[in-house]
Write an enzyme that holds these catalytic residues in place. Structure first.
Site, PDB file in Angstrom:
ATOM      1  N   ASP A 168      -7.182  -4.019   7.820  1.00 31.26           N
ATOM      2  CA  ASP A 168      -6.551  -5.080   7.013  1.00 31.26           C
ATOM      3  C   ASP A 168      -6.063  -6.252   7.867  1.00 31.26           C
ATOM      4  O   ASP A 168      -5.625  -7.266   7.321  1.00 31.26           O
ATOM      5  CB  ASP A 168      -5.373  -4.506   6.208  1.00 31.26           C
ATOM      6  CG  ASP A 168      -5.834  -3.550   5.127  1.00 31.26           C
ATOM      7  OD1 ASP A 168      -7.028  -3.590   4.771  1.00 31.26           O
ATOM      8  OD2 ASP A 168      -5.009  -2.758   4.641  1.00 31.26           O
ATOM      9  N   ASN A 218       0.799  -1.221   0.000  1.00 26.09           N
ATOM     10  CA  ASN A 218       0.000   0.000   0.000  1.00 26.09           C
ATOM     11  C   ASN A 218       0.834   1.275   0.000  1.00 26.09           C
ATOM     12  O   ASN A 218       0.294   2.370  -0.048  1.00 26.09           O
ATOM     13  CB  ASN A 218      -0.996  -0.031   1.163  1.00 26.09           C
ATOM     14  CG  ASN A 218      -2.057  -1.094   0.925  1.00 26.09           C
ATOM     15  OD1 ASN A 218      -2.199  -1.604  -0.196  1.00 26.09           O
ATOM     16  ND2 ASN A 218      -2.799  -1.445   1.969  1.00 26.09           N
ATOM     17  N   ARG A 244      -8.080  -1.181  -6.920  1.00 32.82           N
ATOM     18  CA  ARG A 244      -8.686   0.051  -6.445  1.00 32.82           C
ATOM     19  C   ARG A 244      -7.707   1.234  -6.602  1.00 32.82           C
ATOM     20  O   ARG A 244      -8.105   2.357  -6.887  1.00 32.82           O
ATOM     21  CB  ARG A 244      -9.049  -0.166  -4.974  1.00 32.82           C
ATOM     22  CG  ARG A 244      -9.326   1.042  -4.175  1.00 32.82           C
ATOM     23  CD  ARG A 244     -10.782   1.380  -4.156  1.00 32.82           C
ATOM     24  NE  ARG A 244     -11.040   2.429  -3.194  1.00 32.82           N
ATOM     25  CZ  ARG A 244     -12.148   3.118  -3.146  1.00 32.82           C
ATOM     26  NH1 ARG A 244     -13.121   2.870  -3.991  1.00 32.82           N
ATOM     27  NH2 ARG A 244     -12.324   4.051  -2.249  1.00 32.82           N
ATOM     28  N   ARG A 255      -1.990 -11.252  -4.923  1.00 36.03           N
ATOM     29  CA  ARG A 255      -2.190  -9.800  -5.051  1.00 36.03           C
ATOM     30  C   ARG A 255      -1.373  -9.041  -4.013  1.00 36.03           C
ATOM     31  O   ARG A 255      -1.002  -7.889  -4.241  1.00 36.03           O
ATOM     32  CB  ARG A 255      -3.677  -9.446  -4.848  1.00 36.03           C
ATOM     33  CG  ARG A 255      -4.553  -9.962  -5.964  1.00 36.03           C
ATOM     34  CD  ARG A 255      -5.932  -9.391  -5.838  1.00 36.03           C
ATOM     35  NE  ARG A 255      -5.864  -7.940  -5.724  1.00 36.03           N
ATOM     36  CZ  ARG A 255      -6.902  -7.168  -5.576  1.00 36.03           C
ATOM     37  NH1 ARG A 255      -8.100  -7.689  -5.510  1.00 36.03           N
ATOM     38  NH2 ARG A 255      -6.756  -5.859  -5.478  1.00 36.03           N
ATOM     39  N   VAL A 297     -14.364   0.506   9.316  1.00 37.32           N
ATOM     40  CA  VAL A 297     -13.872   1.132   8.082  1.00 37.32           C
ATOM     41  C   VAL A 297     -14.661   0.658   6.848  1.00 37.32           C
ATOM     42  O   VAL A 297     -15.067   1.473   6.018  1.00 37.32           O
ATOM     43  CB  VAL A 297     -12.360   0.879   7.893  1.00 37.32           C
ATOM     44  CG1 VAL A 297     -11.847   1.539   6.606  1.00 37.32           C
ATOM     45  CG2 VAL A 297     -11.583   1.404   9.096  1.00 37.32           C
ATOM     46  N   ARG A 337     -16.976   0.993  -1.297  1.00 39.64           N
ATOM     47  CA  ARG A 337     -15.722   1.579  -1.764  1.00 39.64           C
ATOM     48  C   ARG A 337     -15.958   2.676  -2.804  1.00 39.64           C
ATOM     49  O   ARG A 337     -15.406   2.664  -3.902  1.00 39.64           O
ATOM     50  CB  ARG A 337     -14.762   0.499  -2.292  1.00 39.64           C
ATOM     51  CG  ARG A 337     -14.536  -0.603  -1.301  1.00 39.64           C
ATOM     52  CD  ARG A 337     -13.322  -1.429  -1.620  1.00 39.64           C
ATOM     53  NE  ARG A 337     -12.086  -0.821  -1.146  1.00 39.64           N
ATOM     54  CZ  ARG A 337     -10.899  -1.350  -1.291  1.00 39.64           C
ATOM     55  NH1 ARG A 337     -10.746  -2.484  -1.903  1.00 39.64           N
ATOM     56  NH2 ARG A 337      -9.826  -0.749  -0.827  1.00 39.64           N
TER      57      ARG A 337
END
Ligand code: EPU
Length: 419
Positions: free
Chosen positions: A302, A22, A89, A393, A324, A118
């Site tokens: 996460d 990220n 995303r 991923r 979240v 999202r």
């Protein structure tokens, strides 16, 4: 792809985590802003990074990616990317920067894990203030940059990680314009992106606080940057070790970015020590817990699925609240197939201690697949995980790492019964 996990394993040994997914994704997206050669080290070799590299290449940035290092050179930029981007995303992060540089950007609508609505309203509101109008056209999204004539102030209605990064990147080349973003997200990956941009001559201050200021510059200069360690990969391994009672050393991560996780785990009895660039997890007697996720420095969403697994292994009733995302409990049905006693009430789950057994499972999103992988490794008897490829991923070099920490598995080409 189906993976068969043997089960009955203790997660122990030594492992090195990669660069943060990220952080790498926004840093790579920001390469559409460069004017000189850039070197970035510790880029994780994972599927989402390949997709982002394909996107920036398609926009005209020359990229060489080898041995976790990216060398990038600018060339003729184009704002339209049609072939790639719908699976991640983070593709949205290219919209504002490409619009500023080319006047007109057009991308596929952003995809990613299915963990909630999202939506991208916070991004779009902010872009408008920066002189960019956005139109959604079927599965494409278009941005047109006119110009900004005066200083800009943006108040985010929620500290969105992606919107904070996106608006920061979009403001960097608005030469002579002062942008202030309030109610920003404060995740360490945002700090890493800010450091990278500043190393090229951007003028950004306040990263890591809820108020970021950007003074636009004319161009960015050559630079070298190294991505921070992946705190979610680290947390996944920490929780895996704790749920199996193994001792695990994790290299490549600083506790400076992990304290919100390690402190929470220590509170419930986890024995974890930290040195400069490593953490060691020891077998621990854990107490039941109440936990709520939230924007940094609160507990990361996460790692919420992984904590659900941990809650199955403690002696008592635990509660986890997800604040979240709206839809991040899909791992619960998979854990229940393994014998977990969990009830869901809106955004809260209650977990009772449960002895897990092997089962036929399906991976749905990245962190959920990681969770059921570790659940399967420590359960009694073998399991099979369908759609296992989702793990690529976000988890680098996963086959070798799993073997290194004692997880026995094989990849099956065809589906078959668990014996
Ligand atoms: N949101 C909106 N409107 C927006 C933007 C966000 O409503 O315009 C909502 C989202 O729907 C969500 C919440 O705000 O409910 C948080 O979204 P945020 O924008 O903060 O998340 P993100 O940028 O899409 C990043 C990570 C995620 C991580 C979240 C939260 C990247 C590439 N992704 O997503 O990582 O869960 O922040 O920390 O940085 C993962 O790695 O598995 C992952 C999903």
């Amino acid at each position: 792809m189906i993976a068969r996990i043997r089960g009955n394993s203790k997660i122990e040994g030594e492992i090195t985590v990669g660069g943060a997914k990220n952080s790498a994704l926004p840093v790579l997206a920001s390469l559409v802003l460069i004017s000189e050669e850039i070197k970035i080290e510790k880029i994780p070799d994972i599927a989402d990074v390949s997709e982002m590299i394909s996107m920036i290449r398609s926009a005209g940035v020359a990229v060489n990616f080898e041995k976790n290092t990216v060398l990038a050179r600018p060339s003729n930029l184009k704002g339209e990317i049609r072939e790639f981007g719908s699976s991640i995303r983070a593709s949205i992060l290219l919209l504002g920067p490409l619009a500023v540089r080319t006047g007109h950007a057009e991308l596929r609508y952003p995809g990613g894990c299915s963990i909630g609505k999202r939506s991208i309203d916070i991004h779009i509101e902010g872009l408008k203030k920066l002189g960019i109008s956005v139109n959604e056209k079927n599965d494409m999204i278009e941005a047109i940059f006119d110009k900004v004539l005066k200083d800009v102030r943006i108040d985010l209605r929620f500290p969105s990680v992606g919107a904070t990064e996106h608006l920061m990147m979009t403001s960097v080349l608005l030469n002579g314009i002062h942008t202030e973003i309030r109610n920003c997200a404060k995740e360490p990956e945002i700090v890493d992106l800010g450091k990278f941009l500043n190393s090229m001559g951007a003028k950004i201050s306040g990263v890591g606080t809820d108020r970021i200021s950007i003074d636009g510059v004319k161009k960015l200069n050559a630079s070298v940057h190294s991505i921070i360690g992946d705190r979610i990969e680290t947390g996944t391994y920490i929780i895996g070790a704790l749920s199996s009672g193994g001792m695990l050393k994790i290299n490549g991560i600083s506790n400076n970015v992990m304290h919100n996780v390690t402190n929470e785990l220590k509170k419930i009895g986890a024995k974890i020590t930290a040195s400069e660039n490593a953490l060691i997890v020891y077998p621990s007697n854990l107490r039941p817990f109440k936990l709520s996720t939230g924007p940094y420095p609160q507990f990361p969403t996460d790692l919420q699925p992984q904590m659900t697994l941990l809650a199955c292994h403690v002696n008592g009733h635990s509660e986890i609240t997800e604040t979240v995302f709206e839809n991040r409990f899909r791992h619960v049905d998979e854990l229940k197939k393994m014998g977990a006693d969990i009830s869901v009430d809106k955004n809260k789950i209650e977990v009772m201690p449960s002895k897990l057994h092997g089962a036929k499972l399906v991976g749905n999103d990245l962190r959920e697949t990681a969770t059921i992988l570790f659940a399967a490794a420590t359960a009694d008897g073998p399991s099979e995980i369908e759609k296992f490829e989702i793990i690529f991923r976000g988890y680098e070099n996963i086959y070798k790492k799993l073997k290194d920490i004692g997880i026995d598995f094989e990849i099956l080409k065809i589906d078959r019964e668990v014996s």
